[in-house]
Motif scaffolding. Structure first.
Motif, mmCIF file in Angstrom:
data_model
loop_
_atom_site.group_PDB
_atom_site.id
_atom_site.type_symbol
_atom_site.label_atom_id
_atom_site.label_comp_id
_atom_site.label_asym_id
_atom_site.label_seq_id
_atom_site.Cartn_x
_atom_site.Cartn_y
_atom_site.Cartn_z
ATOM 1 N N GLY A 162 0.787 -1.220 0.000
ATOM 2 C CA GLY A 162 0.000 0.000 0.000
ATOM 3 C C GLY A 162 0.823 1.277 0.000
ATOM 4 N N TYR A 163 2.112 1.174 -0.298
ATOM 5 C CA TYR A 163 2.948 2.369 -0.320
ATOM 6 C C TYR A 163 3.394 2.741 -1.735
ATOM 7 C CZ TYR A 163 2.958 2.417 4.719
ATOM 8 O OH TYR A 163 2.552 2.494 6.036
ATOM 9 N N THR A 164 2.848 2.056 -2.743
ATOM 10 C CA THR A 164 3.153 2.384 -4.132
ATOM 11 C C THR A 164 1.874 2.277 -4.954
ATOM 12 O OG1 THR A 164 5.385 1.461 -3.908
ATOM 13 C CG2 THR A 164 4.582 1.864 -6.136
ATOM 14 N N PHE A 165 1.555 3.358 -5.678
ATOM 15 C CA PHE A 165 0.400 3.388 -6.571
ATOM 16 C C PHE A 165 0.851 3.924 -7.923
ATOM 17 C CE2 PHE A 165 -1.306 3.544 -2.311
ATOM 18 C CZ PHE A 165 -2.382 2.661 -2.367
ATOM 19 N N LEU A 166 -0.022 3.802 -8.904
ATOM 20 C CA LEU A 166 0.289 4.239 -10.271
ATOM 21 C C LEU A 166 -0.768 5.225 -10.745
ATOM 22 C CD1 LEU A 166 1.901 3.817 -13.003
ATOM 23 C CD2 LEU A 166 0.214 2.039 -13.529
ATOM 24 N N LEU A 167 -0.336 6.316 -11.369
ATOM 25 C CA LEU A 167 -1.258 7.277 -11.961
ATOM 26 C C LEU A 167 -1.055 7.257 -13.472
ATOM 27 C CD1 LEU A 167 -2.082 10.784 -10.547
ATOM 28 C CD2 LEU A 167 -1.893 10.413 -13.006
ATOM 29 N N VAL A 168 -2.119 6.852 -14.184
ATOM 30 C CA VAL A 168 -2.009 6.730 -15.641
ATOM 31 C C VAL A 168 -3.415 6.662 -16.236
ATOM 32 C CG1 VAL A 168 -1.975 4.191 -15.730
ATOM 33 C CG2 VAL A 168 -0.721 5.496 -17.464
ATOM 34 N N GLN A 169 -3.510 6.902 -17.539
ATOM 35 C CA GLN A 169 -4.799 6.864 -18.220
ATOM 36 C C GLN A 169 -5.291 5.433 -18.402
ATOM 37 O OE1 GLN A 169 -6.232 9.348 -21.111
ATOM 38 N NE2 GLN A 169 -4.675 10.925 -20.987
ATOM 39 N N ALA A 221 -9.440 4.538 -8.198
ATOM 40 C CA ALA A 221 -10.313 5.712 -8.186
ATOM 41 C C ALA A 221 -10.079 6.528 -9.447
ATOM 42 C CB ALA A 221 -10.059 6.570 -6.953
ATOM 43 N N GLN A 222 -11.159 6.986 -10.047
ATOM 44 C CA GLN A 222 -11.072 7.833 -11.233
ATOM 45 C C GLN A 222 -10.786 9.263 -10.796
ATOM 46 O OE1 GLN A 222 -14.576 9.196 -13.753
ATOM 47 N NE2 GLN A 222 -13.890 7.428 -14.947
ATOM 48 N N LEU A 223 -9.755 9.860 -11.383
ATOM 49 C CA LEU A 223 -9.364 11.214 -11.003
ATOM 50 C C LEU A 223 -9.968 12.261 -11.937
ATOM 51 C CD1 LEU A 223 -5.584 10.621 -10.194
ATOM 52 C CD2 LEU A 223 -7.541 10.485 -8.650
ATOM 53 N N THR A 224 -9.803 12.065 -13.243
ATOM 54 C CA THR A 224 -10.304 13.038 -14.211
ATOM 55 C C THR A 224 -10.894 12.332 -15.422
ATOM 56 O OG1 THR A 224 -8.143 13.177 -15.309
ATOM 57 C CG2 THR A 224 -8.594 14.770 -13.554
ATOM 58 N N ARG A 225 -11.697 13.087 -16.172
ATOM 59 C CA ARG A 225 -12.289 12.615 -17.424
ATOM 60 C C ARG A 225 -12.030 13.667 -18.491
ATOM 61 N NH1 ARG A 225 -17.055 9.416 -16.817
ATOM 62 N NH2 ARG A 225 -18.211 10.823 -18.191
ATOM 63 N N GLN A 226 -11.878 13.213 -19.747
ATOM 64 C CA GLN A 226 -11.649 14.160 -20.833
ATOM 65 C C GLN A 226 -12.019 13.528 -22.168
ATOM 66 O OE1 GLN A 226 -7.455 15.083 -21.038
ATOM 67 N NE2 GLN A 226 -6.949 13.149 -21.988
ATOM 68 N N ALA A 231 -6.667 7.664 -13.800
ATOM 69 C CA ALA A 231 -7.033 7.010 -12.544
ATOM 70 C C ALA A 231 -5.806 6.716 -11.694
ATOM 71 C CB ALA A 231 -7.788 5.707 -12.817
ATOM 72 N N LEU A 232 -6.088 6.421 -10.437
ATOM 73 C CA LEU A 232 -5.081 5.905 -9.523
ATOM 74 C C LEU A 232 -5.255 4.396 -9.525
ATOM 75 C CD1 LEU A 232 -2.926 6.965 -7.498
ATOM 76 C CD2 LEU A 232 -4.639 6.600 -5.711
ATOM 77 N N TRP A 233 -4.160 3.670 -9.788
ATOM 78 C CA TRP A 233 -4.205 2.217 -9.925
ATOM 79 C C TRP A 233 -3.368 1.560 -8.838
ATOM 80 C CZ3 TRP A 233 -6.578 0.188 -14.571
ATOM 81 C CH2 TRP A 233 -6.950 1.182 -15.491
ATOM 82 N N SER A 234 -3.752 0.336 -8.517
ATOM 83 C CA SER A 234 -3.006 -0.467 -7.554
ATOM 84 C C SER A 234 -2.683 -1.817 -8.177
ATOM 85 C CB SER A 234 -3.840 -0.667 -6.284
ATOM 86 O OG SER A 234 -3.244 -1.634 -5.429
ATOM 87 N N ALA A 235 -1.694 -2.478 -7.617
ATOM 88 C CA ALA A 235 -1.460 -3.884 -7.967
ATOM 89 C C ALA A 235 -2.368 -4.745 -7.093
ATOM 90 C CB ALA A 235 0.005 -4.243 -7.720
ATOM 91 N N GLU A 239 -14.814 -1.915 -9.649
ATOM 92 C CA GLU A 239 -15.415 -2.878 -10.577
ATOM 93 C C GLU A 239 -16.014 -2.173 -11.789
ATOM 94 O OE1 GLU A 239 -15.962 -2.746 -7.326
ATOM 95 O OE2 GLU A 239 -14.915 -4.576 -6.663
ATOM 96 N N GLU A 240 -16.654 -1.035 -11.566
ATOM 97 C CA GLU A 240 -17.245 -0.275 -12.675
ATOM 98 C C GLU A 240 -16.176 0.283 -13.603
ATOM 99 O OE1 GLU A 240 -21.345 1.321 -10.498
ATOM 100 O OE2 GLU A 240 -19.477 2.460 -10.287
ATOM 101 N N LEU A 241 -15.082 0.764 -13.029
ATOM 102 C CA LEU A 241 -13.991 1.279 -13.848
ATOM 103 C C LEU A 241 -13.353 0.167 -14.671
ATOM 104 C CD1 LEU A 241 -12.268 3.695 -11.299
ATOM 105 C CD2 LEU A 241 -13.732 4.316 -13.235
ATOM 106 N N ALA A 242 -13.158 -0.984 -14.064
ATOM 107 C CA ALA A 242 -12.575 -2.119 -14.786
ATOM 108 C C ALA A 242 -13.485 -2.551 -15.932
ATOM 109 C CB ALA A 242 -12.330 -3.279 -13.829
#
Length: 330
Positions: free
Chosen positions: A93-100, A125-130, A259-263, A305-308
């Motif tokens: 829980g100390y490493t996350f990924l931010l990517v589209q 979690a979804q951060l932004t939409r475009q 979004a912010l992603w996790s493993a 689940e909805e984002l996936a």
């Protein structure tokens, strides 16, 4: 039957007594998280849209988490270097990924990847939409989308559109536009948005489908024309730019999101707290204003689940479209 020796009984008692300690220790760790800085890997270079967003996000999240957030840029290979940085880190829980979302819906369609996009990456979690904007060089003799379509039809084989990567959304949006508008604009692929935009502004390629964060400054300075946005509604940053749906192309409205992603394997309680804190800071008026100024919209509170599911559906549409043009991945 002989009784157990005293030392054996003592060892057995110690083993039994220690069994409940494991879940208790795990629960305590999750409840205390975080006890040290949290790393946010950004799968893009410094100065880009993802990097700007990450630094806004990291600054705002320090207060509710009580720990610094470190932005770690790992650019290259269409974002897959950042993915491997996440997957090689401990699942604590100390490493996350931010990517589209394109990291799962687009990238695996255009190049071979060593990760499973729908098993190895969890959208937290979804951060932004475009949506992508169709922009053009200033010298184009077209004031709106209708005139642009007429111009392309009058110059068959002479009008191309730049894109930020073969097989990516900026490429396939052009394919869809060609089919729906009945035109034949050719695709010219670049490695990233900046070099493509430079050639459009320089007049070498007349058109491009690009994200608002990178094209917005040039639209405002009149170095680019904006014809329409492929999004369900107009955006506050460009209130005078219509959507494709308004202009008779309702199918051109693919929503991209960051979004912010996790493993997988990170303690659920940690993920729940990170998601809750993320959604809270993204709803602050200050953050919303900064995101709107970048030409984007604050993301929804959609579940993981909805984002996936959305990413998988987008991947299926993208794959179908690429197969229809006989696209061959690298």
């Amino acid at each position: 039957m002989k009784p157990f020796p005293k030392f054996a009984r003592q060892a057995l008692a110690l083993m039994i007594a220690s069994v409940p300690l494991f879940p208790v220790a795990q629960a305590a760790t999750a409840a205390e998280w975080p006890t040290k800085p949290v790393r946010i890997i950004v799968a893009a270079p410094p100065g880009g849209t993802a990097d700007i967003l990450a630094r806004i996000f990291a600054h705002e999240l320090q207060s509710p988490l009580g720990q610094p957030l470190i932005v770690d840029n790992k650019a290259g290979a269409a974002g897959t270097i950042g993915v491997h940085g996440l997957l090689s880190a401990p699942r604590d829980g100390y490493t996350f990924l931010l990517v589209q979302k394109g990291i799962v819906s687009e990238v695996p369609q255009v190049m071979k990847v060593t990760y499973d996009p729908f098993k190895d990456l969890v959208p937290l979690a979804q951060l932004t939409r475009q949506g992508l904007i169709l922009v053009g060089k200033p010298g184009l003799p077209a004031r709106n989308l209708g005139e642009l379509v007429t111009y392309i039809k009058a110059n068959p084989g002479k009008v191309d559109y730049a894109n930020f990567g073969a097989g990516m959304r900026g490429h396939t949006m052009g394919v869809q536009f060609n089919r729906l508008a009945g035109v034949t604009a050719g695709a010219v692929s670049y490695k990233g948005s900046p070099p493509a935009l430079q050639d459009v502004m320089g007049g070498h390629v007349p058109l491009m489908f690009d994200g608002p964060a990178t094209s917005l400054p040039f639209i405002r300075s009149k170095q680019l024309k904006a014809f329409a946005i492929a999004y369900p509604k107009r955006i506050p940053a460009l209130p005078d730019v219509p959507t494709f749906a308004e202009l008779g192309f309702p199918d051109l409205k693919e929503v991209s999101w960051m979004a912010l992603w996790s493993a997988p394997g990170v303690p659920p309680a940690v993920l729940a707290r990170m998601r809750e804190a993320t959604l809270k800071v993204m709803q602050s008026p200050e953050v919303q204003k900064k995101i709107e100024d970048l030409g984007m919209e604050i993301g929804s509170a959609a579940t993981s689940e909805e984002l996936a599911r959305d990413a998988r559906e987008s991947s299926e549409r993208q794959g179908k479209l690429l197969r229809s043009i006989n696209f061959t991945p690298d």
